[in-house]
Design an enzyme around this catalytic site. Structure first.
Site, PDB file in Angstrom:
ATOM      1  N   CYS A  72       0.851  -1.194   0.000  1.00  0.00           N
ATOM      2  CA  CYS A  72       0.000   0.000   0.000  1.00  0.00           C
ATOM      3  C   CYS A  72       0.885   1.242   0.000  1.00  0.00           C
ATOM      4  O   CYS A  72       1.997   1.216   0.521  1.00  0.00           O
ATOM      5  CB  CYS A  72      -0.911   0.027   1.220  1.00  0.00           C
ATOM      6  SG  CYS A  72      -2.121  -1.313   1.262  1.00  0.00           S
ATOM      7  N   CYS A  92      -7.666   0.537 -16.938  1.00  0.00           N
ATOM      8  CA  CYS A  92      -6.941   0.573 -15.658  1.00  0.00           C
ATOM      9  C   CYS A  92      -5.800   1.576 -15.709  1.00  0.00           C
ATOM     10  O   CYS A  92      -4.933   1.573 -14.842  1.00  0.00           O
ATOM     11  CB  CYS A  92      -6.423  -0.818 -15.302  1.00  0.00           C
ATOM     12  SG  CYS A  92      -5.303  -1.529 -16.535  1.00  0.00           S
TER      13      CYS A  92
END
Length: 411
Positions: free
Chosen positions: A73, A368
């Protein structure tokens, strides 16, 4: 050879495309937010260990205990509202760079702990197997037992992967373990392990049975299938080939399918380009005849098999075709009332140029990569298509990635 500078103070102006804070210079600062004042040594244009002098009001305490070491992350230190706004602005800026103005709808964000597919790294260490994501700018592997991003069913597979590492890994080689949730259980594909022989194949099959995997593949070869790892695409159940593309979350997939339905309206014939194993083709077959086109024959076979075993769907035909080298031409496209296209990150400029010359009234484009999308969208707009709206979709919470679905129409 880089020479470390003395600790200096910098003010973050914006976030870069990887989620790092950017100060004048430019100086890149991981896990910093716009408006923050940071201090640290600059090495090769980066401050790898910043001290936050003046925090942003959007800064929050990261909820994951692995955040300092894990590279999975990048934005867990920022509020959800900030991340949503930033990702929407990424889409807005990409469109603006191509001169495209349109409605940008509120972003659809998947919940925490909802990722149903992931690729983990694993290797044997001195004290046992290590399984997780790579650290930031590091080859070290960080554990994931308290991961806030992955679905619990995937986190629970760490012992399974450890067992596979002991059997087929080594301290020199690193395994890449792709896994996805399915209707039948976990579908796991391992690359980078020892060469498969009869003894190893038997031992790997025992791991599959012990831990209840649906299917296990090793270095591209099928080891065993306990239960078909089916995916539900609309009313159809499909068994994709090992490692095949799957939308990252169920919520994200449902959002994209609903947006595609809206974009194509009441079209009764649809061509689905870069169709994969049927993410859009099969749900749309409840209202339209669909022609699915994809470069991988195994995906087309899986889609076709899933359709043939379903009831109540309209006709779905398949075609294996490299759309980069041999895009569908306008005369082929004009047979359909609507086009659905979901290309890889690089976009599909060659195919979009042919769509631009077609007479098809409605186009639904999934992407994407906002930058390649905006480039391709500009080709359609220049040819007379109108970009009616864009829906940003965030299936990769706390990462810099953002997806979208856009509706185009031509009078």
């Amino acid at each position: 050879m880089s020479i470390p500078s003395q600790s200096t103070t910098h003010t973050i102006e914006r976030l870069g495309h990887l989620g790092d804070g950017v100060a004048p210079g430019p100086v890149f600062v991981p896990r910093a937010l716009p408006g923050e004042v940071v201090e640290g040594e600059v090495n090769d244009g980066r401050i790898d260990a910043p001290r936050i002098v003046t925090p942003s009001p959007d800064r929050i305490k990261a909820s994951c205990p692995h955040y300092n070491s894990c590279g999975g992350c990048a934005l867990l230190h920022a509020s959800d509202a900030f991340v949503s706004d930033w990702k929407s602005n990424v889409v807005r800026q990409a469109l603006a760079a191509q001169g495209i103005e349109t409605e940008i709808r509120p972003i659809a964000t998947s919940p925490a702990a909802s990722r149903r597919r992931a690729t983990l790294s694993a290797r044997r260490g001195k004290k046992g197997a290590i399984v997780g994501f790579h650290g930031r700018r590091s080859g070290a592997i960080s554990a994931i037992e308290h991961c806030q991003m992955l679905a619990p069913e995937l986190v629970a597979q760490v012992p399974t992967i450890e067992a596979l590492v002991y059997l087929g890994g080594s301290r020199k080689a690193e395994l890449s373990v792709s896994m996805a949730m399915s209707e039948g259980g976990i579908d796991m594909s391992v690359m980078g392990g020892k060469a498969l022989n009869r003894e190893l194949e038997t031992e790997l099959a025992q791991v599959l049975h012990k831990f209840g995997l649906a299917r296990l593949s090793w270095n591209g070869e099928l080891v065993a299938t306990e239960i078909a790892p089916q995916q539900a695409f609309g009313q159809a159940l499909v068994t994709p080939p090992p490692g095949a593309f799957l939308q990252a979350t169920r919520e994200g997939e449902a959002t994209l399918v609903a947006a595609v339905r809206e974009a194509i309206g009441g079209a009764d014939t649809v061509v689905d380009l870069f169709a994969g194993s049927g993410t859009f083709s099969l749900p749309l077959a409840d209202q339209a005849e669909v022609h699915a086109v994809e470069g991988a024959d195994a995906m087309m076979q899986a889609l076709d098999h899933g359709w043939r075993r379903s009831k109540g769907l309209k006709r779905v035909s398949t075609e294996t075709r490299d759309l980069f080298r041999r895009p569908l031409m306008p005369d082929e496209l004009n047979k359909f009332a609507a086009i659905v296209i979901d290309p890889p990150r690089a976009g599909a400029l060659a195919q979009v140029e042919e769509i631009a010359q077609s007479e098809v009234a409605r186009v639904a484009m999934v992407s994407c990569n906002p930058v390649s999308f905006a480039r391709d969208a500009q080709v359609l707009v220049a040819a007379g298509y109108r970009c009616d709206w864009v829906l940003p979709v965030d299936q990769f919470r706390w990462s810099p990635h953002v997806e979208l679905m856009a509706a185009f129409s031509k009078a």
